[in-house]
Scaffold this motif. Sequence first.
Motif, PDB file in Angstrom:
ATOM      1  N   ARG A 158       0.827  -1.209   0.000  1.00  0.00           N
ATOM      2  CA  ARG A 158       0.000   0.000   0.000  1.00  0.00           C
ATOM      3  C   ARG A 158       0.864   1.262   0.000  1.00  0.00           C
ATOM      4  NH1 ARG A 158      -5.215  -1.002   2.297  1.00  0.00           N
ATOM      5  NH2 ARG A 158      -5.595   1.245   2.109  1.00  0.00           N
ATOM      6  N   ASP A 159       0.508   2.221  -0.834  1.00  0.00           N
ATOM      7  CA  ASP A 159       1.195   3.516  -0.849  1.00  0.00           C
ATOM      8  C   ASP A 159       0.224   4.636  -1.228  1.00  0.00           C
ATOM      9  OD1 ASP A 159       0.738   3.035  -3.513  1.00  0.00           O
ATOM     10  OD2 ASP A 159       2.840   3.193  -4.144  1.00  0.00           O
ATOM     11  N   ASP A 160      -1.062   4.379  -0.947  1.00  0.00           N
ATOM     12  CA  ASP A 160      -2.118   5.282  -1.395  1.00  0.00           C
ATOM     13  C   ASP A 160      -2.555   6.272  -0.317  1.00  0.00           C
ATOM     14  OD1 ASP A 160      -2.959   2.927  -0.068  1.00  0.00           O
ATOM     15  OD2 ASP A 160      -5.041   3.250  -0.688  1.00  0.00           O
ATOM     16  N   PHE A 161      -1.746   6.476   0.711  1.00  0.00           N
ATOM     17  CA  PHE A 161      -2.100   7.406   1.792  1.00  0.00           C
ATOM     18  C   PHE A 161      -0.820   7.989   2.382  1.00  0.00           C
ATOM     19  CE2 PHE A 161      -1.702   3.123   3.497  1.00  0.00           C
ATOM     20  CZ  PHE A 161      -0.856   3.292   4.580  1.00  0.00           C
ATOM     21  N   LEU A 162      -0.977   9.042   3.182  1.00  0.00           N
ATOM     22  CA  LEU A 162       0.168   9.613   3.900  1.00  0.00           C
ATOM     23  C   LEU A 162       0.081   9.207   5.359  1.00  0.00           C
ATOM     24  CD1 LEU A 162      -0.411  12.423   5.830  1.00  0.00           C
ATOM     25  CD2 LEU A 162      -1.157  13.238   3.596  1.00  0.00           C
ATOM     26  N   MET A 163       1.257   9.099   5.986  1.00  0.00           N
ATOM     27  CA  MET A 163       1.331   8.662   7.380  1.00  0.00           C
ATOM     28  C   MET A 163       2.032   9.726   8.207  1.00  0.00           C
ATOM     29  SD  MET A 163       3.250   5.231   8.781  1.00  0.00           S
ATOM     30  CE  MET A 163       3.667   4.974  10.509  1.00  0.00           C
ATOM     31  N   VAL A 164       1.495  10.002   9.384  1.00  0.00           N
ATOM     32  CA  VAL A 164       2.122  10.890  10.359  1.00  0.00           C
ATOM     33  C   VAL A 164       2.412  10.086  11.615  1.00  0.00           C
ATOM     34  CG1 VAL A 164       1.847  12.946  11.807  1.00  0.00           C
ATOM     35  CG2 VAL A 164       0.971  12.941   9.463  1.00  0.00           C
ATOM     36  N   GLY A 165       3.656  10.103  12.070  1.00  0.00           N
ATOM     37  CA  GLY A 165       4.056   9.362  13.258  1.00  0.00           C
ATOM     38  C   GLY A 165       4.079  10.221  14.495  1.00  0.00           C
ATOM     39  N   GLY A 166       4.647   9.651  15.563  1.00  0.00           N
ATOM     40  CA  GLY A 166       4.679  10.378  16.817  1.00  0.00           C
ATOM     41  C   GLY A 166       5.900  10.055  17.651  1.00  0.00           C
ATOM     42  N   ALA A 167       6.486  11.057  18.271  1.00  0.00           N
ATOM     43  CA  ALA A 167       7.588  10.992  19.243  1.00  0.00           C
ATOM     44  C   ALA A 167       8.885  11.572  18.696  1.00  0.00           C
ATOM     45  CB  ALA A 167       7.826   9.592  19.790  1.00  0.00           C
TER      46      ALA A 167
END
Length: 337
Positions: A252-261
């Motif tokens: 999957r590469d059809d969205f953006l991801m935001v992480g944390g820390a």
Amino acid sequence: MLFGTAAVGAGVVLAGCTSNEPSDEPAANDQPAASDDKPGKEVTIGYAGPQADHGWLNAVNVQAKNRAAKYEDVTFEVTEGSNDTATQIGQIETLINKKVDVLVVLPADGKALTQVGLKAMRAGIPVVNLDRVFNSPQAYRSYVGGDNYGMGLNAGHYIGEKLKDKENARVVELAGLDNLELTRQRTQGFDDALKNYPNIQKVARQAADFTVESGQAKMAQLLQAQSSFDALWNHDDDQGVGALRAIEQAGRDDFLMVGGAGALAAMQAIEADDGVLKATVLYPPTMAASAIDVARALGQGKGISGLAEFEVPSSLTLYSAVVDKENVGQYMSTGFK
């Protein structure tokens, strides 16, 4: 960075009050301050931190030790990190009996350790409560921690701005441990931010356990249940390693991801910009270094350089900045392994 904004603000106020008339009032920079490197009164700081079974927790312990080593006038009494409340209570009681000057405590459980915090304060030992807050403000002299609500809020606004022009945008959330208040705060901040974007709907939420394994397993479930979405907010970069594995395995590469820390690996991936991870919201482990500065100031009976007050503040909350490709170079050195 923690005190920079306050220092600028204090400077503006002083400039506005300046006149050519002589004054009997002492200049603000004549007051005692302890956040510089000049040796002062000898201070013994007792530190009771967490078990380093997570990248962020290990970074917290490293930050505290390195900061204490910076000062010639600080003796650092450190306990073996523990996530067991009974063990940590015993360790803190040992430090109390050693009559350390100040205690810095990141409690395994704030509620469970409140009584030992009260015991230290009643013994005349100021307590700096780090990150997980005690139930009573009487159990600590000063609190230093991150902004969990702000973390979710800033993640939500970042995603919102990226998707504000997309009709019927869909987002999912990979949370941390649901029995922790900090997880609930991060989710609440995220949900409140999304209220500003009526075109965006959160369609799924899955709680993981802040581990690589749980991140991979729970993300796989999200991907299976949601065939299409536009953004993912992941609460923790450690579990994000597992989440990224699941995403890669699913192709999957059809969205953006935001992480944390703010893990180093996350920042390196953001800089490379060759995957779904586009940003991470900081929860700075440098708070432990700041807690040592606060403890040293308390032990020396001084204030914080850059602030007008003679006393150390009762609370310091760090800002959760969003790190993306535009500013990752500025924050790379703060990334933890």
